[in-house]
Design a protein around this motif. Structure first.
Motif, PDB file in Angstrom:
ATOM      1  N   MET A  10       0.848  -1.190   0.000  1.00 59.38           N
ATOM      2  CA  MET A  10       0.000   0.000   0.000  1.00 59.38           C
ATOM      3  C   MET A  10       0.886   1.243   0.000  1.00 59.38           C
ATOM      4  O   MET A  10       1.902   1.295   0.665  1.00 59.38           O
ATOM      5  CB  MET A  10      -0.906   0.008   1.232  1.00 59.38           C
ATOM      6  CG  MET A  10      -1.765   1.253   1.287  1.00 59.38           C
ATOM      7  SD  MET A  10      -2.761   1.400   2.770  1.00 59.38           S
ATOM      8  CE  MET A  10      -4.176   0.465   2.271  1.00 59.38           C
ATOM      9  N   SER A  11       0.471   2.241  -0.747  1.00 56.86           N
ATOM     10  CA  SER A  11       1.191   3.512  -0.818  1.00 56.86           C
ATOM     11  C   SER A  11       0.963   4.337   0.441  1.00 56.86           C
ATOM     12  O   SER A  11      -0.028   4.149   1.149  1.00 56.86           O
ATOM     13  CB  SER A  11       0.715   4.342  -2.013  1.00 56.86           C
ATOM     14  OG  SER A  11       0.969   3.679  -3.212  1.00 56.86           O
ATOM     15  N   ARG A  12       1.857   5.248   0.683  1.00 57.75           N
ATOM     16  CA  ARG A  12       1.709   6.197   1.792  1.00 57.75           C
ATOM     17  C   ARG A  12       0.591   7.184   1.493  1.00 57.75           C
ATOM     18  O   ARG A  12       0.266   7.444   0.338  1.00 57.75           O
ATOM     19  CB  ARG A  12       2.993   7.008   1.949  1.00 57.75           C
ATOM     20  CG  ARG A  12       4.119   6.284   2.585  1.00 57.75           C
ATOM     21  CD  ARG A  12       5.291   7.206   2.798  1.00 57.75           C
ATOM     22  NE  ARG A  12       4.852   8.419   3.493  1.00 57.75           N
ATOM     23  CZ  ARG A  12       5.551   9.551   3.536  1.00 57.75           C
ATOM     24  NH1 ARG A  12       6.699   9.646   2.932  1.00 57.75           N
ATOM     25  NH2 ARG A  12       5.104  10.602   4.184  1.00 57.75           N
ATOM     26  N   THR A  13       0.056   7.777   2.548  1.00 55.30           N
ATOM     27  CA  THR A  13      -0.858   8.899   2.396  1.00 55.30           C
ATOM     28  C   THR A  13      -0.042  10.159   2.640  1.00 55.30           C
ATOM     29  O   THR A  13       0.644  10.276   3.647  1.00 55.30           O
ATOM     30  CB  THR A  13      -2.023   8.815   3.395  1.00 55.30           C
ATOM     31  OG1 THR A  13      -2.754   7.613   3.147  1.00 55.30           O
ATOM     32  CG2 THR A  13      -2.954  10.011   3.255  1.00 55.30           C
ATOM     33  N   LEU A  64       5.842   1.835  -6.167  1.00 50.33           N
ATOM     34  CA  LEU A  64       6.024   2.592  -7.413  1.00 50.33           C
ATOM     35  C   LEU A  64       5.323   3.947  -7.325  1.00 50.33           C
ATOM     36  O   LEU A  64       5.831   4.952  -7.827  1.00 50.33           O
ATOM     37  CB  LEU A  64       5.497   1.805  -8.615  1.00 50.33           C
ATOM     38  CG  LEU A  64       6.348   0.639  -9.079  1.00 50.33           C
ATOM     39  CD1 LEU A  64       5.623  -0.141 -10.170  1.00 50.33           C
ATOM     40  CD2 LEU A  64       7.700   1.114  -9.571  1.00 50.33           C
ATOM     41  N   GLY A  65       4.150   3.979  -6.695  1.00 50.95           N
ATOM     42  CA  GLY A  65       3.454   5.237  -6.478  1.00 50.95           C
ATOM     43  C   GLY A  65       4.235   6.162  -5.564  1.00 50.95           C
ATOM     44  O   GLY A  65       4.315   7.366  -5.795  1.00 50.95           O
ATOM     45  N   ASP A  66       4.839   5.583  -4.531  1.00 48.19           N
ATOM     46  CA  ASP A  66       5.671   6.384  -3.624  1.00 48.19           C
ATOM     47  C   ASP A  66       6.872   6.955  -4.371  1.00 48.19           C
ATOM     48  O   ASP A  66       7.250   8.118  -4.168  1.00 48.19           O
ATOM     49  CB  ASP A  66       6.129   5.551  -2.430  1.00 48.19           C
ATOM     50  CG  ASP A  66       4.980   5.197  -1.489  1.00 48.19           C
ATOM     51  OD1 ASP A  66       3.985   5.956  -1.452  1.00 48.19           O
ATOM     52  OD2 ASP A  66       5.081   4.171  -0.793  1.00 48.19           O
ATOM     53  N   ILE A  86       9.592  11.509  -7.242  1.00 45.16           N
ATOM     54  CA  ILE A  86      10.208  11.999  -8.478  1.00 45.16           C
ATOM     55  C   ILE A  86       9.454  13.180  -9.077  1.00 45.16           C
ATOM     56  O   ILE A  86      10.068  14.164  -9.475  1.00 45.16           O
ATOM     57  CB  ILE A  86      10.329  10.861  -9.516  1.00 45.16           C
ATOM     58  CG1 ILE A  86      11.317   9.813  -9.005  1.00 45.16           C
ATOM     59  CG2 ILE A  86      10.757  11.394 -10.878  1.00 45.16           C
ATOM     60  CD1 ILE A  86      11.355   8.560  -9.842  1.00 45.16           C
ATOM     61  N   PHE A  87       8.102  13.085  -9.166  1.00 45.11           N
ATOM     62  CA  PHE A  87       7.408  14.189  -9.833  1.00 45.11           C
ATOM     63  C   PHE A  87       6.067  14.613  -9.256  1.00 45.11           C
ATOM     64  O   PHE A  87       5.741  15.797  -9.293  1.00 45.11           O
ATOM     65  CB  PHE A  87       7.268  13.931 -11.345  1.00 45.11           C
ATOM     66  CG  PHE A  87       6.353  12.812 -11.718  1.00 45.11           C
ATOM     67  CD1 PHE A  87       5.018  13.038 -11.965  1.00 45.11           C
ATOM     68  CD2 PHE A  87       6.844  11.521 -11.842  1.00 45.11           C
ATOM     69  CE1 PHE A  87       4.177  12.010 -12.330  1.00 45.11           C
ATOM     70  CE2 PHE A  87       6.008  10.488 -12.199  1.00 45.11           C
ATOM     71  CZ  PHE A  87       4.673  10.723 -12.444  1.00 45.11           C
ATOM     72  N   VAL A  88       5.266  13.744  -8.701  1.00 44.70           N
ATOM     73  CA  VAL A  88       3.922  14.138  -8.267  1.00 44.70           C
ATOM     74  C   VAL A  88       3.990  15.165  -7.142  1.00 44.70           C
ATOM     75  O   VAL A  88       3.355  16.222  -7.207  1.00 44.70           O
ATOM     76  CB  VAL A  88       3.072  12.921  -7.852  1.00 44.70           C
ATOM     77  CG1 VAL A  88       1.721  13.369  -7.301  1.00 44.70           C
ATOM     78  CG2 VAL A  88       2.880  11.978  -9.022  1.00 44.70           C
ATOM     79  N   GLY A  89       4.765  14.874  -6.102  1.00 46.99           N
ATOM     80  CA  GLY A  89       4.889  15.812  -4.983  1.00 46.99           C
ATOM     81  C   GLY A  89       5.420  17.158  -5.432  1.00 46.99           C
ATOM     82  O   GLY A  89       4.925  18.207  -5.017  1.00 46.99           O
TER      83      GLY A  89
END
Length: 158
Positions: A1-4, A124-126, A131-134
């Motif tokens: 599960m990805s982090r929130t 991978l989401g983290d 890399i780019f979303v944040g």
């Protein structure tokens, strides 16, 4: 599960509470405060008036290499001139919960955005967030800090 992940951004707006609310509770204005590079466009049928609980708004956004993504949010809570919440119903996040708070302060209105989000695909989401979303979300709020005063100029002149 990805982090929130959590983002909290605050900006002082040199307008009245009613003026700030009128501007930010109109979904048509979201396009004006989103960086052009993201290719944001509202695709749902425009609805006159302010937001309301249960309202569904559809968009396309092009956050990566110009590839269009469909995004649907629902306005889940509205407390007139205090706050509203939008939540993703379909789109690029596995969780998107965005609170918009407004309160009168000396010199105008304090607007606070609080976003909780999660990216799908586990680690991978983290990695994508790192890399780019944040960074893209931080850049979005830097853009808003710069552009919102000029967007509100029209309010001050009316």
């Amino acid at each position: 599960m990805s982090r929130t992940y959590r983002i909290r951004e605050t900006q002082i707006l040199p307008v009245s509470l009613a003026q700030a609310w009128d501007y930010f509770s109109n979904p048509d204005n979201l396009q004006h405060i989103t960086p052009p590079a993201l290719g944001f466009r509202t695709t749902s049928i425009p609805q006159a008036g302010r937001i309301y609980p249960g309202q569904v708004i559809e968009y396309t956004i092009r956050p990566v290499m110009g590839i269009p993504l469909y995004w649907m949010t629902e306005i889940t809570h509205v407390d007139d001139q205090r706050y509203f919440v939008d939540e993703q119903r379909f789109g690029p996040y596995s969780l998107w919960h965005h609170q918009h708070h407004f309160r009168e302060v000396s010199g105008g209105v304090e607007m606070t955005d609080i976003i909780h989000y999660r990216i799908p695909l586990g680690w991978l989401g983290d990695l994508a967030n790192t890399i780019f979303v944040g960074r893209q979300l931080k850049e979005l709020f830097r853009y808003r800090q710069q552009i919102i005063p000029s967007c509100l100029t029209g309010i001050l002149l009316t």
